[in-house]
Design an enzyme around this catalytic site. Structure first.
Site, short mmCIF file in Angstrom:
data_model
loop_
_atom_site.label_atom_id
_atom_site.label_comp_id
_atom_site.label_asym_id
_atom_site.label_seq_id
_atom_site.Cartn_x
_atom_site.Cartn_y
_atom_site.Cartn_z
CB SER A 42 -0.93 0.02 1.22
OG SER A 42 -0.17 0.10 2.42
CD GLU B 69 -4.59 -6.28 14.69
OE1 GLU B 69 -4.41 -6.81 13.59
OE2 GLU B 69 -5.35 -6.75 15.57
N GLY C 240 -9.42 -3.10 11.82
CA GLY C 240 -8.52 -4.11 11.27
C GLY C 240 -7.93 -4.99 12.34
CG ASP D 282 -5.80 -8.83 10.50
OD1 ASP D 282 -5.83 -7.62 10.77
OD2 ASP D 282 -4.80 -9.38 9.98
#
Length: 325
Positions: A82, A208, A212, A214
């Site tokens: 990104s 985090e 997001g 995860d």
């Protein structure tokens, strides 16, 4: 029953540090009495926003790229990112006299796209909400004969990222806790490998964005958990599932994951600018957000924080900080 050896060790991190000497910056460690007083602990900020390309990613990218054979370098490198790993691979390729092709999302920050192109890389864009960047990059690498350097799923990348924590501990000595942002998990995997090997009792805490989470879900479940691609201002942490290799390390070495909201990230960015006099991108500000908001929980006496990067353009920085309370 046998236990698989860890993908990286302290020796790998030390080897990466030797390879990076004189190539990567040895970034400064910042202190603030104001911050210490606010959070009730001694905070030591490892400022990777002063690293080459403006983020810790150069460490892992160069460590991996510098190990390629002359034949591999002649053909070129591919990567997907990104933004910060994109810039890191592009610069590493330039330093090593080769070329890079980078797969980047269409909505990657303009400053990161421009910087990646400025280092000489070719950029291929995709829709992060509809396409698989790994599949695109793998197909591209196979078609052109390029060597793929992923942003975190690679032992040399992980070991390179761990040199930030190694430097911090060499400079300031033993810490009671270490906070790092968590995206794909390479930074915290490398950092935890170095930190736990040197100081087994240190607490390693990842941070985090709430959208997001995860890695937090995965650690709680004991297996990798996939979530929808998160929408958060922390674009460097907009991952939908932890890396397989990084998770194999983090499930053993990471003690906790704190979550922060986008508003808390904005406030941390503004605090860093106004009180610490540094520019930090959203992903790099998440550990500071966890400290300032109390999301990191009760803090021990000495806490290290890896400020992972500062790549953000003026307009976006002004907009995000202007939205902070």
């Amino acid at each position: 029953m046998t236990t698989a050896p860890p993908p990286i060790t302290l020796d790998d991190v030390r080897d990466a540090a030797a390879r990076l000497k004189g190539v990567a910056h040895r970034t400064p460690v910042l202190r603030s009495r104001t911050l210490d007083a606010l959070v009730g602990a001694e905070i030591l900020l490892k400022c990777e926003n002063f690293q080459r390309v403006g983020a810790f990613k150069f460490r892992g990218a160069y460590n991996a790229a510098s190990r390629l054979t002359p034949e591999q370098l002649a053909r070129g490198i591919a990567a997907y990112s990104s933004g910060n790993h994109a810039q890191a691979v592009a610069l590493a390729a330039r330093e090593l006299g080769t070329t890079a092709v980078i797969v980047m999302p269409e909505d990657a920050p303009r400053s990161k796209r421009e910087a990646t192109a400025g280092y000489g890389a070719e950029i291929v864009t995709y829709d992060r909400y509809a396409a698989d960047r790994v599949a695109i990059a793998e197909a591209l690498a196979a078609e052109r004969g390029l060597t793929l350097i992923p942003p975190y799923e690679h032992p040399h990348v992980m070991a390179g990222q761990g040199t930030a924590a190694l430097e911090l501990l060499e400079e300031v000595g033993e810490l009671d806790a270490l906070l790092t942002p968590v995206g794909g998990g390479g930074l915290i995997a490398g950092s935890a490998t170095a930190a736990k090997a040197l100081h087994p009792d240190i607490r390693v805490i990842g941070v985090e964005p709430e959208a997001g989470d995860d890695t937090k879900r995965s650690l709680e479940a004991g297996r990798r958990v996939e979530i929808p691609v998160p929408r958060t201002i922390a674009d460097g942490q907009a991952l939908h599932i932890p890396g397989e290799l990084t998770f194999s390390v983090n499930r053993r070495l990471v003690d906790d994951i704190a979550l922060v909201s986008d508003d808390e990230i904005r406030r941390a960015m503004r605090f860093a600018f106004e009180r610490l006099k540094i520019v930090v991108e959203p992903s790099g500000a998440t550990p500071l957000a966890a400290l300032l908001s109390g999301r990191a929980g009760p803090l021990p006496r000495r806490v290290g924080v890896i400020v992972s990067g500062g790549n953000i353009d003026t307009a976006r920085f002004a907009s995000l900080c202007g939205d902070a309370d």
